[in-house]
Design a protein around this motif. Structure first.
Motif, PDB file in Angstrom:
ATOM      1  N   VAL A 112       0.859  -1.181   0.000  1.00 47.81           N
ATOM      2  CA  VAL A 112       0.000   0.000   0.000  1.00 47.81           C
ATOM      3  C   VAL A 112       0.900   1.238   0.000  1.00 47.81           C
ATOM      4  N   GLU A 113       0.502   2.258  -0.777  1.00 46.66           N
ATOM      5  CA  GLU A 113       1.280   3.492  -0.871  1.00 46.66           C
ATOM      6  C   GLU A 113       1.577   4.020   0.544  1.00 46.66           C
ATOM      7  N   HIS A 114       2.824   4.347   0.778  1.00 44.15           N
ATOM      8  CA  HIS A 114       3.324   4.834   2.078  1.00 44.15           C
ATOM      9  C   HIS A 114       3.248   3.771   3.173  1.00 44.15           C
ATOM     10  N   GLY A 115       2.853   2.550   2.812  1.00 42.89           N
ATOM     11  CA  GLY A 115       2.721   1.488   3.826  1.00 42.89           C
ATOM     12  C   GLY A 115       4.074   0.870   4.119  1.00 42.89           C
ATOM     13  N   PRO A 116       4.176   0.122   5.201  1.00 44.77           N
ATOM     14  CA  PRO A 116       5.485  -0.371   5.597  1.00 44.77           C
ATOM     15  C   PRO A 116       5.918  -1.659   4.887  1.00 44.77           C
ATOM     16  N   THR A 117       4.983  -2.475   4.406  1.00 45.42           N
ATOM     17  CA  THR A 117       5.385  -3.811   3.924  1.00 45.42           C
ATOM     18  C   THR A 117       4.770  -4.114   2.569  1.00 45.42           C
ATOM     19  N   PRO A 118       5.347  -5.079   1.881  1.00 46.66           N
ATOM     20  CA  PRO A 118       4.704  -5.528   0.647  1.00 46.66           C
ATOM     21  C   PRO A 118       3.397  -6.271   0.966  1.00 46.66           C
ATOM     22  N   THR A 119       2.581  -6.427  -0.033  1.00 48.32           N
ATOM     23  CA  THR A 119       1.368  -7.241   0.094  1.00 48.32           C
ATOM     24  C   THR A 119       1.611  -8.498  -0.722  1.00 48.32           C
ATOM     25  N   ALA A 120       1.120  -9.629  -0.222  1.00 43.88           N
ATOM     26  CA  ALA A 120       1.339 -10.870  -0.963  1.00 43.88           C
ATOM     27  C   ALA A 120       0.095 -11.736  -0.859  1.00 43.88           C
ATOM     28  N   TRP A 121      -0.244 -12.380  -1.955  1.00 46.82           N
ATOM     29  CA  TRP A 121      -1.386 -13.282  -1.893  1.00 46.82           C
ATOM     30  C   TRP A 121      -1.274 -14.376  -2.948  1.00 46.82           C
ATOM     31  N   VAL A 122      -2.055 -15.431  -2.699  1.00 49.60           N
ATOM     32  CA  VAL A 122      -2.077 -16.605  -3.581  1.00 49.60           C
ATOM     33  C   VAL A 122      -3.533 -16.898  -3.894  1.00 49.60           C
ATOM     34  N   THR A 123      -3.839 -17.157  -5.163  1.00 54.45           N
ATOM     35  CA  THR A 123      -5.212 -17.541  -5.507  1.00 54.45           C
ATOM     36  C   THR A 123      -5.185 -18.815  -6.339  1.00 54.45           C
ATOM     37  N   THR A 124      -6.303 -19.523  -6.357  1.00 52.32           N
ATOM     38  CA  THR A 124      -6.431 -20.647  -7.284  1.00 52.32           C
ATOM     39  C   THR A 124      -7.633 -20.368  -8.170  1.00 52.32           C
ATOM     40  N   GLY A 125      -7.618 -20.923  -9.351  1.00 58.47           N
ATOM     41  CA  GLY A 125      -8.749 -20.762 -10.264  1.00 58.47           C
ATOM     42  C   GLY A 125      -8.767 -21.892 -11.263  1.00 58.47           C
ATOM     43  N   PRO A 126      -9.858 -22.007 -11.993  1.00 59.47           N
ATOM     44  CA  PRO A 126      -9.926 -23.062 -13.003  1.00 59.47           C
ATOM     45  C   PRO A 126      -9.011 -22.731 -14.185  1.00 59.47           C
ATOM     46  N   ALA A 127      -8.541 -23.737 -14.884  1.00 58.48           N
ATOM     47  CA  ALA A 127      -7.772 -23.510 -16.115  1.00 58.48           C
ATOM     48  C   ALA A 127      -8.747 -23.597 -17.287  1.00 58.48           C
ATOM     49  N   SER A 128      -8.532 -22.784 -18.312  1.00 60.19           N
ATOM     50  CA  SER A 128      -9.347 -22.920 -19.533  1.00 60.19           C
ATOM     51  C   SER A 128      -9.076 -24.288 -20.146  1.00 60.19           C
ATOM     52  N   ASP A 129      -9.988 -24.754 -20.981  1.00 57.77           N
ATOM     53  CA  ASP A 129      -9.777 -26.021 -21.683  1.00 57.77           C
ATOM     54  C   ASP A 129      -8.927 -25.733 -22.932  1.00 57.77           C
ATOM     55  N   PHE A 130      -7.663 -26.146 -22.877  1.00 60.20           N
ATOM     56  CA  PHE A 130      -6.746 -25.857 -23.983  1.00 60.20           C
ATOM     57  C   PHE A 130      -6.564 -27.068 -24.911  1.00 60.20           C
ATOM     58  N   SER A 131      -7.425 -28.099 -24.739  1.00 60.19           N
ATOM     59  CA  SER A 131      -7.180 -29.315 -25.522  1.00 60.19           C
ATOM     60  C   SER A 131      -7.255 -29.027 -27.034  1.00 60.19           C
ATOM     61  N   ALA A 132      -8.186 -28.162 -27.455  1.00 56.65           N
ATOM     62  CA  ALA A 132      -8.344 -27.904 -28.900  1.00 56.65           C
ATOM     63  C   ALA A 132      -7.093 -27.219 -29.461  1.00 56.65           C
ATOM     64  N   VAL A 133      -6.581 -26.194 -28.761  1.00 59.50           N
ATOM     65  CA  VAL A 133      -5.427 -25.461 -29.301  1.00 59.50           C
ATOM     66  C   VAL A 133      -4.153 -26.307 -29.203  1.00 59.50           C
ATOM     67  N   ARG A 134      -4.090 -27.203 -28.189  1.00 62.63           N
ATOM     68  CA  ARG A 134      -2.929 -28.109 -28.116  1.00 62.63           C
ATOM     69  C   ARG A 134      -2.902 -29.029 -29.342  1.00 62.63           C
ATOM     70  N   ALA A 135      -4.090 -29.370 -29.854  1.00 59.64           N
ATOM     71  CA  ALA A 135      -4.145 -30.248 -31.034  1.00 59.64           C
ATOM     72  C   ALA A 135      -3.990 -29.443 -32.327  1.00 59.64           C
TER      73      ALA A 135
END
Ligand code: PLP
Length: 294
Positions: A112-135
């Motif tokens: 945060v601006e003028h704040g003392p520390t970095p911010t850190a986070w982790v998220t999970t989400g679904p992956a798109s279906d890439f099977s068509a483009v892989r083929a």
């Protein structure tokens, strides 16, 4: 795409020797607002990130992703991440992923601006279906990135070797590729060398030899490219890092864009000129990239 799980990390010193960092994690509602309006990640894109592929709740290539996160943090003068803390956060996030393909994002912001520390986070989400483009593969166009090959040494403040949150340029390049009736792009340096795609590394095959542009600081060193070279080396194939002139692109016997979530996609044409496609090798490589790897 909706995030399924989110975790805020209270960053600790890189040398903190604790075995258990669970008390530095706060699980939050992934749908609820969580960041301050003073966040420098949202105001300036000032931070670094990683996107990890997850297969059946197994996070892929965690060590190379954490190494690259640390390198990006170093290039941006951010406090170095504590690897064990981040590893535990990734393990917690991966345990929440459903069977099949998913993604985990790691974000380390200046805070945060003028704040003392970095911010850190982790998220999970679904992956798109890439099977068509892989083929089917992708058609690419070459786009000038506007910098010479040695720019990382001359102007390190451009942060070209860091995976920063400032991806607006990369997204603009993908839109330009679509305007030119292609699916993706390959960046060229202003002095005519091949670099990378906006969200992927490039691997080219010349006869029995596989090469990728040397990650000299001007491009990201792709974790998927490293795994692809492992796959090829295990099969006794020669691999190498090279300076590749743009004029050599059209002479390739095959080419792939490789990245953590879409994995390997064959390049079917460059600037409208068709390229041979090795469908069997692409499928074999993706089989390898979809198997659990650390
Ligand atoms: N190069 C750029 C610019 C990228 O954004 C990415 C991934 O997002 C890559 C290369 C490939 O990296 P990785 O294989 O680790 O996903």
């Amino acid at each position: 795409m909706a995030q399924r799980f989110a975790l805020i990390i209270a960053p600790v010193d890189a040398a903190d020797p604790r075995d258990d960092f669970s008390e530095t994690f706060s699980v939050i509602d992934p749908e609820a607002p969580a960041l301050s309006v003073g966040e420098l990640s949202t105001q300036r894109g000032d931070g670094v990130f990683e996107t990890i592929g997850v297969i059946d709740a197994h996070p892929q290539e965690v060590v190379p992703h954490l190494e690259r996160l640390a390198n990006s943090a170093r290039l941006c003068d951010l406090p170095l991440p504590n690897r064990e803390q981040w590893r535990q956060a990734i393990a917690m996030a991966a345990a929440q992923c459903p069977p099949g393909e998913a993604t985990i994002k790691l974000i380390l912001s200046r805070g945060v601006e003028h704040g003392p520390t970095p911010t850190a986070w982790v998220t999970t989400g679904p992956a798109s279906d890439f099977s068509a483009v892989r083929a089917a593969g992708v058609r690419v166009v070459t786009l000038d990135r506007g910098y010479s090959l040695d720019v990382a040494e001359r102007a390190p403040w451009l942060l070209l070797g860091a995976k920063t949150l400032s991806y607006a340029v990369n997204m603009a390049a993908l839109r330009e590729a679509r305007r030119r009736a292609a699916d993706d792009a390959i960046f060229l340096s202003s002095d005519g060398f091949v670099l990378e795609a906006p969200t992927a590394s490039l691997i080219l095959r010349y006869g029995d030899r596989f090469v990728t542009p040397a990650p000299s600081g001007g491009i990201l060193h792709g974790t998927t490219q490293l795994s692809a070279f492992e796959f090829l080396t295990e099969r006794g194939v020669e691999t190498g890092y090279e300076r590749i002139p743009a004029s050599a692109l059209g002479e390739a016997d095959a080419a792939w864009l490789v990245s953590s979530v879409r994995l390997a996609v064959a390049v079917t044409a460059i600037d409208g000129h068709p390229l041979p496609v090795d469908a069997a090798l692409t499928a074999e490589l993706n089989g390898y990239l979809l198997s659990p790897r650390d």
